[in-house]
Design a protein around this motif. Structure first.
Motif, PDB file in Angstrom:
ATOM      1  N   PHE A 171      75.452 132.990   6.129  1.00  0.00           N
ATOM      2  CA  PHE A 171      75.825 132.670   7.499  1.00  0.00           C
ATOM      3  C   PHE A 171      76.978 133.552   7.999  1.00  0.00           C
ATOM      4  O   PHE A 171      76.962 134.033   9.119  1.00  0.00           O
ATOM      5  CB  PHE A 171      76.213 131.187   7.606  1.00  0.00           C
ATOM      6  N   LEU A 173      71.504 130.558  12.602  1.00  0.00           N
ATOM      7  CA  LEU A 173      70.728 129.802  11.610  1.00  0.00           C
ATOM      8  C   LEU A 173      69.249 130.126  11.725  1.00  0.00           C
ATOM      9  O   LEU A 173      68.546 130.271  10.709  1.00  0.00           O
ATOM     10  CB  LEU A 173      70.966 128.304  11.797  1.00  0.00           C
ATOM     11  N   TYR A 187      65.965 129.140   9.388  1.00  0.00           N
ATOM     12  CA  TYR A 187      65.995 127.706   9.703  1.00  0.00           C
ATOM     13  C   TYR A 187      65.595 127.517  11.172  1.00  0.00           C
ATOM     14  O   TYR A 187      66.443 127.597  12.066  1.00  0.00           O
ATOM     15  CB  TYR A 187      67.397 127.138   9.459  1.00  0.00           C
ATOM     16  N   PRO A 195      67.436 123.899  13.499  1.00  0.00           N
ATOM     17  CA  PRO A 195      68.760 123.434  13.045  1.00  0.00           C
ATOM     18  C   PRO A 195      69.401 122.472  14.040  1.00  0.00           C
ATOM     19  O   PRO A 195      68.999 122.378  15.208  1.00  0.00           O
ATOM     20  CB  PRO A 195      69.557 124.727  12.948  1.00  0.00           C
ATOM     21  N   LEU A 253      77.249 122.195  10.628  1.00  0.00           N
ATOM     22  CA  LEU A 253      75.895 122.752  10.658  1.00  0.00           C
ATOM     23  C   LEU A 253      74.950 121.883   9.841  1.00  0.00           C
ATOM     24  O   LEU A 253      75.269 121.483   8.719  1.00  0.00           O
ATOM     25  CB  LEU A 253      75.891 124.178  10.095  1.00  0.00           C
ATOM     26  N   PRO A 291      71.373 122.778   8.810  1.00  0.00           N
ATOM     27  CA  PRO A 291      70.348 123.820   8.941  1.00  0.00           C
ATOM     28  C   PRO A 291      68.916 123.291   8.959  1.00  0.00           C
ATOM     29  O   PRO A 291      68.055 123.841   9.646  1.00  0.00           O
ATOM     30  CB  PRO A 291      70.585 124.719   7.719  1.00  0.00           C
TER      31      PRO A 291
END
Length: 565
Positions: A100, A129, A134, A137, A154, A156
């Motif tokens: 990330f 993300l 992902y 998210p 977060l 995800p």
């Protein structure tokens, strides 16, 4: 509050019943002014109670990063002390997945802590993300004005791959495939940028007015991608004008028919005009199979070109048929084309006139990384390259068979992967030569407009257009490379200064380079205006290891609209 700060306090009265004390000028929109002061043109909203104006004004101040206002109502008048503005000094990302890299995000610290900033952080977090695989998210943001900090939590969700089957558009009169435009492979790790690239390609095809994709995640099941498309008129006429200091005023008129048949075949006619060069290119791209699925095509073409260079004047007409295909890979896209042409080439130089009327052929390979394509509007990373082999044949019109080979490559690197970029480093490389059985006949066999030249914005920016070689006869072999370091999002008004160094070698002989080095150090400025990128550069041409070559150094200025790197 200190005496120095007290002097900075301004008293503002947007209306008689409201008084605001603040160190900053509070500019209210017309709508906001009506909400707190009333609207004389509306009977129901003519007068606003002080307590209601307080509620609205508190929200308006929060939008401007004033999170500690003080209100007092006396004698039906609202007195407001905004307090200091709150600026973001610290932010934390919790539960960030591998890769990330929140520390790479720039341009957050020191900005006013407003809802707009929180929305920007949320949108960036979700997009980041989605780029990591992902697709669905969740992002939760908690702002703490007293601590001047933000915590971003977060969630995800699950990692997904793209569907293993072709994404299709249903609910229309016929079932459509997006395979021709797809930037992703079946089963490839999900990356939202590849979906955006697919949408961009569909829009560039100019049959779709709008194209985007919805992602639907179901636990334990394959990711579902739903295209949302809006089609337009299959016929398009467009025109544009511009200017650059190398060729002067430019204009382009283009006609495109984007749906010749059910397979999505196209026809395009493009007329380009400048004082030095005029072209008229006409090409079909004929596909077969289900609608918009096949990536192989036939391309009948008629191309006309007229050049009015200082070194020569030429007119070229080509009629040909190429077969081509595009193919997608994990990180890049490719296009391959080849086919025969019949070429008429007339070159006038001084008092001489040379005509080449011959069967020719063209073979071209083009590769481009996905990140280069994705960031094409604001270049920051990626690469592209092309290799082209153009041939004319003895006994089919040419005095001797010869092959012209040209290779071009560009690479961009985003320094330290900052987002937005801090600095972008670029490298350009070009090389070309000829293949022929008797290279001593090069200048008598190969027309002037097919030979190589250096100088101008495309190569050596410290020399004038096609100034090298000084003989003005053209080169049989050349190598060019340029290095450029450009500022990213650093300076006000999005101004991006850059420095560069161009270098080139050439020779009148095949597979040979003279030791004379032509080079051009310089500097410039790029501005991504609403009309397109504007670039200006100033450079001086220099020579090293000069072998019977004498060029008086001079400053070369160039200004263009539309050029990226």
């Amino acid at each position: 509050m200190s005496q120095a700060n007290a002097k900075d306090v301004q008293v503002q009265q947007p209306c008689p019943q409201i008084q605001i004390e603040s160190t900053e000028k509070i500019d209210l929109s017309k709508t906001e002014h009506k909400w707190i002061c009333g609207d004389n043109e509306s009977h129901a909203w003519k007068q606003v109670p002080a307590w209601q104006a307080q509620l609205f004004l508190k929200s308006f101040l929060q939008q401007r990063a004033f999170h500690q206002p003080q209100f007092e109502i006396r004698d039906n008048t609202l007195f407001v002390k905004t307090g200091p503005q709150t600026y973001l000094k610290k932010w934390t990302f919790e539960n960030a997945p591998l890769g990330f890299h929140a520390e790479k995000r720039r341009k957050l610290k020191g900005r006013p802590l407003t809802p707009e900033l929180l929305d920007e952080v949320e949108a960036w977090s979700k997009a980041h993300l989605q780029n990591l695989g992902y697709p669905c998210p969740e992002v939760h943001i908690q702002a703490m004005p007293l601590e001047e900090s933000v915590t971003v939590t977060l969630i995800p969700g699950e990692l997904y791959n793209f569907p293993t089957t072709d994404v299709e558009v249903r609910g229309t009169q016929q079932q459509l495939s997006i395979g021709r435009y797809s930037a992703f492979l079946p089963g490839q790790k999900f990356d939202a940028r590849l979906l955006q690239l697919t949408s961009n390609r569909m829009l560039l095809d100019e049959y779709h007015l709008s194209a985007y994709f919805e992602t639907q995640c179901t636990s334990g099941a394959e990711l579902k991608i739903v295209p949302r498309l809006v089609t337009g008129d299959p016929q398009l006429i467009s025109a544009g004008v511009g200017f650059n200091t190398e060729v002067g005023a430019i204009a382009q008129i283009r006609y495109k028919q984007s749906q010749l048949d059910s397979s999505g075949s196209t026809f395009e006619s493009k007329l380009f005009l400048s004082f030095i060069e005029q072209t008229w290119d006409n090409a079909f791209q004929l596909y077969g199979g289900p609608p918009y699925k096949d990536r192989t095509f036939w391309s009948p073409q008629l191309n006309l070109k007229n050049e009015l260079e200082d070194q020569y004047q030429s007119f070229t007409a080509e009629l040909g048929l190429e077969w081509g295909l595009t193919k997608e890979f994990d990180d890049f896209t490719s296009r391959f084309q080849l086919g025969p042409f019949y070429t008429y080439n007339n070159v006038v130089r001084d008092s001489s006139n040379t005509v080449l009327l011959s069967a020719t052929s063209n073979v071209e390979l083009y590769l481009q990384s996905h990140d280069y394509e994705y960031y094409m509007g604001e270049p920051r990373s990626g690469w592209q390259l092309s290799s082209n082999l153009r041939s004319a044949y003895e006994n089919l019109g040419a005095d001797q068979t010869f092959h012209q080979w040209l290779y071009q490559q560009q690479n961009l690197w985003n320094f330290n992967l900052w987002d937005p970029p801090l600095m972008v480093f670029g490298w350009r490389f070009k090389a070309g030569t000829f293949f022929m059985s008797d290279d001593s006949q090069f200048f008598s066999v190969v027309p002037e407009n097919l030979r190589f030249y250096l100088g101008g914005d495309g190569t050596l920016r410290g020399f004038s257009r096609k100034q090298i070689p000084l003989s003005q006869l053209g080169s049989a072999t050349f190598i060019y490379q340029g290095f450029e370091l450009r500022a990213g999002d650093v300076f006000p008004f999005k101004l991006q200064p850059f420095v560069f160094l161009d270098m080139g070698w050439e020779s009148s002989q095949i597979f040979t380079l003279s030791r004379t080095l032509y080079y051009s150090p310089g500097l410039g400025l790029r501005w991504p205006s609403f009309l397109g990128p504007i670039r200006a550069s100033l450079s001086q041409g220099q020579i090293l290891f000069a072998d019977n070559v004498d060029v008086e150094p001079h400053w070369q200025f160039y200004l263009s609209l539309g050029r990226e790197f």
